[in-house]
Scaffold this motif. Sequence first.
Motif, short mmCIF file in Angstrom:
data_model
loop_
_atom_site.label_atom_id
_atom_site.label_comp_id
_atom_site.label_asym_id
_atom_site.label_seq_id
_atom_site.Cartn_x
_atom_site.Cartn_y
_atom_site.Cartn_z
N CYS A 1 0.75 -1.14 -0.10
CA CYS A 1 -0.09 0.14 -0.20
C CYS A 1 0.93 1.10 0.06
CB CYS A 1 -0.90 -0.06 1.23
SG CYS A 1 -1.79 1.61 1.47
N CYS B 1 0.39 3.16 3.59
CA CYS B 1 0.79 2.44 4.92
C CYS B 1 1.90 1.18 4.75
CB CYS B 1 -0.51 2.30 5.51
SG CYS B 1 -0.83 0.77 5.32
N GLY C 1 0.71 -1.74 3.92
CA GLY C 1 0.09 -2.82 4.08
C GLY C 1 0.11 -3.71 3.12
N CYS D 1 -5.84 -2.05 0.21
CA CYS D 1 -4.91 -2.54 1.38
C CYS D 1 -5.71 -2.99 2.86
CB CYS D 1 -4.48 -1.22 1.99
SG CYS D 1 -3.46 -1.40 3.51
N CYS E 1 -5.54 -0.16 5.83
CA CYS E 1 -6.26 1.27 5.89
C CYS E 1 -6.84 1.33 4.67
CB CYS E 1 -4.92 2.31 5.63
SG CYS E 1 -4.39 2.57 3.98
N THR F 1 -6.95 1.55 1.71
CA THR F 1 -6.72 2.49 0.47
C THR F 1 -6.38 1.77 -0.91
OG1 THR F 1 -5.31 3.99 1.43
CG2 THR F 1 -4.51 3.60 -0.69
#
Length: 261
Positions: free
Chosen positions: A146, A149, A151, A171, A174, A176
């Motif tokens: 991601c 973050c 992730g 993600c 988060c 996203t």
Amino acid sequence: MPKPDWKNRAARARELTSQAPAAAELLRFYVPVLEFQGRVRDAVATRAAADPLRPLRAQLDPALLLPLFPDLFRVVEAHGSPQLREAARTLRGQGEDRWRELLLDYIGGQPATDALAEFFPRACVEPYAEHLAAQLRASTQAIASCPACAGKPMLAVLRPEGEGARRSLVCSFCLTEWEFRRLLCPACGEENEPKLPVYTAEALPYMRVESCDVCRHYVTCVDLSKNGLALPLVDRVAAAALDLWAAEKGYGKVATHLLGL
Ligand SMILES: [Zn+2]
Ligand SMILES: [Zn+2]
């Protein structure tokens, strides 16, 4: 990325309970969880502004989330599986220090020692992290983690574009969504098409398992060019049967959904 709307997500989960009988029980539990996550979103929305210069995970403040835990315990105790209800009762008794520890471990990316207990910090963090990530301008390079973050992706989405569709990944931390090449394994980078088989189920023609025969990973993909009403985070739960099938074939997930799928 469309604006997060937890009310729409809860409404979609409610709608799917009748359309996807195999996943109805999970979806019935997901409805009040999504409603709870909407309350988390409302609680953090006025208080948490993102700082583009600091890593997203470092900006998540457990103190904002701790007061919401009792609400989540109520939701789980009323609607969760027997195991999850038991975990809620135990955690409620352990108190805030333990909840803070769970939050810090989850935010810090510690591997979960107790998969059931991880549900609680994750349910609280998702709307908060999504709220912060939406304020950071994520770059859309084709990277497998991601851009907001770092992730791992928990699902893929195909959005209609021109004659075809463009793929993005979502993600697991988060929520996203970022663009990602269609023929590229997000786990190992394989790009040779015959090594990347795609499977669909007749009952859910807009869901695909996108697998990789090199690293034996897969992501579930929600194809919005085939069903424009779908909300990927929610509809992904309706494809629970595909996960069983993928597990039988020996494929593993890149990252799980909140509900463990
Ligand atoms: Zn993220
Ligand atoms: Zn791979």
